[in-house]
Design a protein around this motif. Structure first.
Motif, mmCIF file in Angstrom:
data_model
loop_
_atom_site.group_PDB
_atom_site.id
_atom_site.type_symbol
_atom_site.label_atom_id
_atom_site.label_comp_id
_atom_site.label_asym_id
_atom_site.label_seq_id
_atom_site.Cartn_x
_atom_site.Cartn_y
_atom_site.Cartn_z
ATOM 1 N N VAL A 1 2.514 1.753 -3.385
ATOM 2 C CA VAL A 1 1.587 2.094 -4.465
ATOM 3 C C VAL A 1 1.046 3.506 -4.290
ATOM 4 O O VAL A 1 1.017 4.297 -5.223
ATOM 5 C CB VAL A 1 0.442 1.068 -4.530
ATOM 6 N N THR A 2 0.660 3.859 -3.062
ATOM 7 C CA THR A 2 -0.008 5.155 -2.889
ATOM 8 C C THR A 2 0.929 6.239 -2.382
ATOM 9 O O THR A 2 0.644 7.410 -2.543
ATOM 10 C CB THR A 2 -1.150 5.033 -1.873
ATOM 11 N N ASN B 1 3.514 12.047 -5.009
ATOM 12 C CA ASN B 1 2.743 11.154 -5.880
ATOM 13 C C ASN B 1 3.643 10.562 -6.940
ATOM 14 O O ASN B 1 4.621 11.161 -7.350
ATOM 15 C CB ASN B 1 1.641 11.942 -6.577
ATOM 16 N N TRP B 2 3.253 9.393 -7.397
ATOM 17 C CA TRP B 2 3.910 8.839 -8.575
ATOM 18 C C TRP B 2 3.434 9.643 -9.768
ATOM 19 O O TRP B 2 2.251 9.915 -9.898
ATOM 20 C CB TRP B 2 3.509 7.378 -8.778
ATOM 21 N N THR C 1 8.619 10.305 -9.342
ATOM 22 C CA THR C 1 7.685 10.999 -8.453
ATOM 23 C C THR C 1 7.736 12.502 -8.714
ATOM 24 O O THR C 1 8.518 12.970 -9.535
ATOM 25 C CB THR C 1 8.060 10.775 -6.981
ATOM 26 N N SER D 1 5.558 10.377 2.976
ATOM 27 C CA SER D 1 5.766 9.589 1.758
ATOM 28 C C SER D 1 7.160 8.988 1.665
ATOM 29 O O SER D 1 7.316 7.834 1.267
ATOM 30 C CB SER D 1 5.511 10.451 0.539
ATOM 31 N N TRP E 1 0.841 -1.199 0.000
ATOM 32 C CA TRP E 1 0.000 0.000 0.000
ATOM 33 C C TRP E 1 0.878 1.253 0.000
ATOM 34 O O TRP E 1 0.649 2.196 -0.744
ATOM 35 C CB TRP E 1 -0.902 -0.014 1.247
ATOM 36 N N ASP F 1 0.832 10.687 6.844
ATOM 37 C CA ASP F 1 1.784 9.780 6.210
ATOM 38 C C ASP F 1 2.959 10.573 5.673
ATOM 39 O O ASP F 1 2.786 11.635 5.090
ATOM 40 C CB ASP F 1 1.118 9.028 5.047
ATOM 41 N N GLU G 1 -1.737 8.421 2.121
ATOM 42 C CA GLU G 1 -3.036 8.981 1.733
ATOM 43 C C GLU G 1 -3.437 10.190 2.547
ATOM 44 O O GLU G 1 -4.158 11.048 2.058
ATOM 45 C CB GLU G 1 -4.120 7.883 1.838
#
Lengths: 446, 431
Positions: free
Chosen positions: A67-68, A190-191, A176, A91, A64, A89, A71
């Protein structure tokens, strides 16, 4: 009868080496238990349970996270009169955490595959009637015969987690949107796929800088390697001439620049070459030449860099070549003399090939190192003079100094990591390709 | 087979080693930190209504220059509040950069000093805790411009400590009583004094540094961002004023005919200290260094430019900030506030000679007798603070190269236009 019972005892409950392998596929260590290797079997089973626990408890979170990349972002909340940071979070940490998990899982997978192979092979050995090691024997065997592997496993793991993982991390950053204006903890990363790569090649400001800097990097690497080598070679030859007196004195003199820390001498040379206030230009003017814009004109600045690098770099090459020269047998020259060869011919046919045979791999390493020669460039010109057409780079910036400026000064971490990947590809390509082509790599004699 | 067994056991050993490392890694922190952070302050929030109390057992890490003042201040604070403070030497220009990495790892400072210009680009990432509890007090005592410099989107973040800018230092032995009311006077003086083959200059400073040269553009009406530095779409760095300012800037080449990359700080300081330069521009933070020279060093205000216009320098405000990673936000806020009370700012002036950031300094009797501070206060009165929006970083990135190009003879209008276009492109790309 008695003999038979021993064989009976030795045989696995379920016969056939396939069965042991299949059992190990189901549960790690089951095959080993079936082979009656209880100690090993139990150890592997415990590892299986631990792995299962990690896979169930931690892996989904890691996937998770990867991938994210998180969030919920951190934010400030006002409670009464006072703000409080509600931590969300992070990153970057999620990315690192996720990577560690994935790496661990790969390690576990490797153990799993080896475990199946081991079960299969041991079972086959048993069928052939060979006695298997007891657990105690295995441990002894490990310590006595496999000690080197155990010892080397520690640095290998170190490399895996402290070298390979950061590189993978760096490569991932290129995909990113991690920049200074987009930074945790208050913001999530973010990706965004290949966007940064596309920007570098498609946006004019970026691609112009990229091509310009790359070209200069290669030019710089070639020029600085060749000049260092040529200067070192010539001076080594001169010092080693038969008629030269005080050889030791000359060698000491020429090694002096190397004895002063590069950092210090570069910073001093920066002032020495100052166009207005540096002593070099004062001397030039005294001798009736004009002043030279050593560091303020783009082309001159590049020349100055090569010159300074040569000054700082030739002593090492000189020392190495002196060493090589002393290995050339004197009778080769005597034979050449008898055949009536002149000095130039001896140089071309005897000295040069012998030196090149030893020096080629070193030269290539120097070339590769010069692609990344951060110190001289950053300390001497700092990438200046400025270039209005470049994005965050000056006329004399090479890829690595540009990368430094992008990440440390501008906070464009994703662009910096694209450049990092590019340098990595460039360097490894050059290093592998050219070292494989040298004669000494092929271990051929002259 | 034996090899395989060996490898397997080996991997088991390794696995254990690795998992042991893994669980202790900093990655575990973020998950445990929120619990601590969100629970502990809540019960205390009732208490904060009355008076802010340091958390029991609070220990603070404080980043600043290690000198007599910071050590004195730490001692005083420890005495008053009985909270232990550890002073670590991290200079104010590197604190934010370190906090970005050290903060989440739990080894960062609770309270640190940073230039207010660091606030804008980094407030987005949530490194700073707002100055909430003491907002009123800070607002009441501070100079308006210093407050603006530490306020982003209407939220006050910092505790302003002092005001910094650069100054015009003169070597009184050389300048004597030369008239220096306008830049024309200054040019006349420099032309008379300049002896270029012997490296003697009337005026010397770094012409490729925006710190000094933005003053000329701003004096004639250029601005970085419109609407008091808050509108990132309104860039005023290529307007008439900017062009006029850059024309004036280039006219200085007649008294300083040197390539701008040769005009380095090293050379400036060494020539000035050798007594070969009449006037230099340098930061107020170097005052102490120049006071101890064998000749008398004075400070004057920047002269008026043609048209009777004052140059408009920018100033910055080193301020205390509380890290949002701090485990003891209350104690940290108390400390930051304590450091910026009027008394401590005065103490800071006494021990370091810096200009305090509280309002009404002109009338303060302690400061009144200090000529240097008086001149500097007037200089700062003309100054503007750097905008606090994050996009201000693009001002430095894109306009700095312009200086060298123009000094070397590039067309002013088109160079500025291009730089501003690049700046807009960078801002757009960062969205």
């Amino acid at each position: 009868m008695e003999k038979r019972s021993i064989i009976e005892l030795r045989r696995p409950f379920l016969s056939g080496c396939r069965t042991s392998a299949v059992l190990s596929v189901l549960v790690m260590g089951a095959g080993q238990l079936n082979n009656r290797q209880y100690g090993k079997g139990i150890a592997l089973m415990l590892l299986h349970l631990a792995g299962l626990y990690v896979a169930i408890a931690k892996l989904p979170h890691a996937v998770w996270a990867l991938v994210t990349l998180g969030e919920t972002s951190a934010r400030l909340e006002k409670v009464g009169k006072v703000y409080q940071q509600v931590i969300g979070d992070h990153s970057i940490y999620l990315l690192v955490e996720g990577l560690i998990m994935i790496f661990l899982m790969f390690l576990l997978l490797a153990v799993y595959v080896l475990n199946i192979r081991d079960a299969y092979r041991c079972a086959r050995l048993r069928e052939e009637g060979m006695p298997l090691h007891t657990f105690r024997q295995t441990l002894h065997f490990l310590l006595d015969y496999r000690f080197p592997q155990i010892a080397i496993a520690i640095p290998v793991l170190g490399i895996l987690f402290f070298t390979v993982m950061p590189i993978v991390f760096m490569i991932l950053l290129a995909f990113t949107d991690f920049t200074r204006s987009h930074m945790p903890p208050a913001q999530l990363i973010n990706w965004h796929g290949l966007e940064t790569f596309r920007d570098i090649f498609r946006l004019r400001v970026w691609s112009e800088t990229f091509y310009g800097v790359t070209l200069w990097t290669l030019l710089w690497a070639v020029a600085s390697t060749l000049t260092c080598f040529a200067a070192g070679f010539v001076i080594a030859l001169a010092v080693q001439q038969k008629d030269i007196r005080f050889k030791k004195f000359w060698r000491t003199i020429f090694i002096l620049p190397y004895a002063i820390p590069l950092f210090v001498s570069t910073l001093i040379l920066r002032n020495v070459f100052n166009g207005q206030f540096g002593p070099v230009n004062d001397y030039l003017e005294l001798m009736g030449f004009g002043r030279v814009p050593w560091l303020s004109d783009p082309e001159w600045a590049k020349l100055t860099l090569v010159l300074v690098n040569m000054l700082l770099g030739f002593p090492v090459i000189m020392l190495m070549i002196i060493g090589v020269l002393s290995t050339i047998p004197g009778d080769m020259y005597e034979a050449a003399d008898i055949d009536g060869a002149d000095g130039l011919q001896k140089l071309r046919l005897i000295t040069f090939p012998t030196v090149m045979y030893t020096m080629m791999p070193i030269l290539i390493m120097q070339f590769v190192a010069n692609i990344n020669n951060f110190n001289v460039i950053y300390l001497l010109t700092g990438g200046n003079p400025v270039n209005g057409n470049y994005q965050f780079a000056g006329h004399t910036d090479i890829l690595i100094t540009w990368l430094y400026k992008l990440s440390m000064e501008q906070g464009q971490y994703n662009f910096a990591s694209v450049i990092g990947i590019f340098i990595f590809v460039l360097l490894s390509g050059f290093a592998v390709w050219s070292i494989r082509r040298t004669k000494s790599f092929k271990e051929e004699r002259l | 087979m034996k090899r395989r067994t060996g490898l397997i056991s080996l991997l088991i050993v390794c696995m254990l080693a690795v998992t042991a490392c893994g669980s202790a890694s900093p990655a575990a922190n973020p998950s445990s930190a929120p619990a601590a952070a969100s629970e502990s302050p809540l019960p205390s929030s009732d208490a904060t209504m009355d008076e802010l109390q340091p958390e029991p057992g609070a220990e603070l890490v404080y980043w600043d220059k290690k000198d007599a003042f910071s050590e004195y201040a730490v001692q005083e604070f420890e005495k008053k509040y009985n909270v232990k403070v550890t002073l670590e030497e991290v200079m104010f220009w590197e604190t934010v950069g370190r906090l970005i990495t050290d903060g989440p790892a739990g080894t960062g400072a609770d309270v640190f000093v940073a230039g207010a210009d660091q606030l804008g680009p980094n407030v987005n990432s949530g490194l700073f805790l707002p100055n909430d509890y003491f907002a009123e007090e800070t607002t009441n005592i501070s100079v308006k411009s210093a407050l603006d410099a530490v306020t982003v989107d209407g939220i006050l973040y910092g505790y302003p400590r002092n005001i910094e800018s650069f100054m015009m230092y003169v070597n009184k032995d050389i300048v004597k009583d030369a008239k220096l009311d306008t830049w024309d006077d200054l040019k006349a003086f420099a032309k008379k004094y300049n002896d270029i083959p012997n490296n003697k200059y009337g005026l010397f400073y770094e012409t490729n540094n925006l710190l000094y040269n933005y003053s000329f553009m701003a004096g004639y009406g250029a601005y970085i961002f419109g609407n008091n530095g808050t509108d990132k779409n309104d860039i005023g760095l290529n307007n008439e004023g900017a062009v006029k300012g850059m024309e004036f800037y280039r006219s200085l080449k007649e008294i300083l005919p040197v390539a701008s990359s040769d005009l380095t700080e090293d050379v400036k300081v060494s020539l000035f200290e050798q007594g070969k330069v009449g006037i230099i521009l340098d930061g107020i933070w170097n005052l102490g260094r120049y006071k101890s020279l064998p000749f008398e060093v004075g400070i004057i205000q920047m002269p008026k430019m043609p048209g009777g216009v004052d140059p408009k320098p920018y100033a910055s405000v080193p301020a205390y900030f509380v890290s949002s990673y701090s485990k003891y936000p209350n104690a940290s806020k108390l400390f930051a506030h304590f450091m910026t009370t009027k008394e401590m700012q005065l103490k800071n002036y006494e021990m370091r000679g810096v200009l305090p950031a509280y309002a009404g300094i002109e009338n303060d009797e302690k400061l009144e007798s200090d000529d240097i501070i008086q001149v500097f206060a007037k200089h700062v009165a003309n100054a503007e603070m750097l905008p606090v929006i994050p996009e201000v970083q693009y001002f430095f990135q894109n306009i700095t190269p312009v200086l060298e190009q123009i000094w070397n003879g590039a067309d002013i209008r088109s160079t500025l236009d291009k730089a501003v276009a690049d700046m807009k492109a960078n801002i757009a790309a960062a969205q």
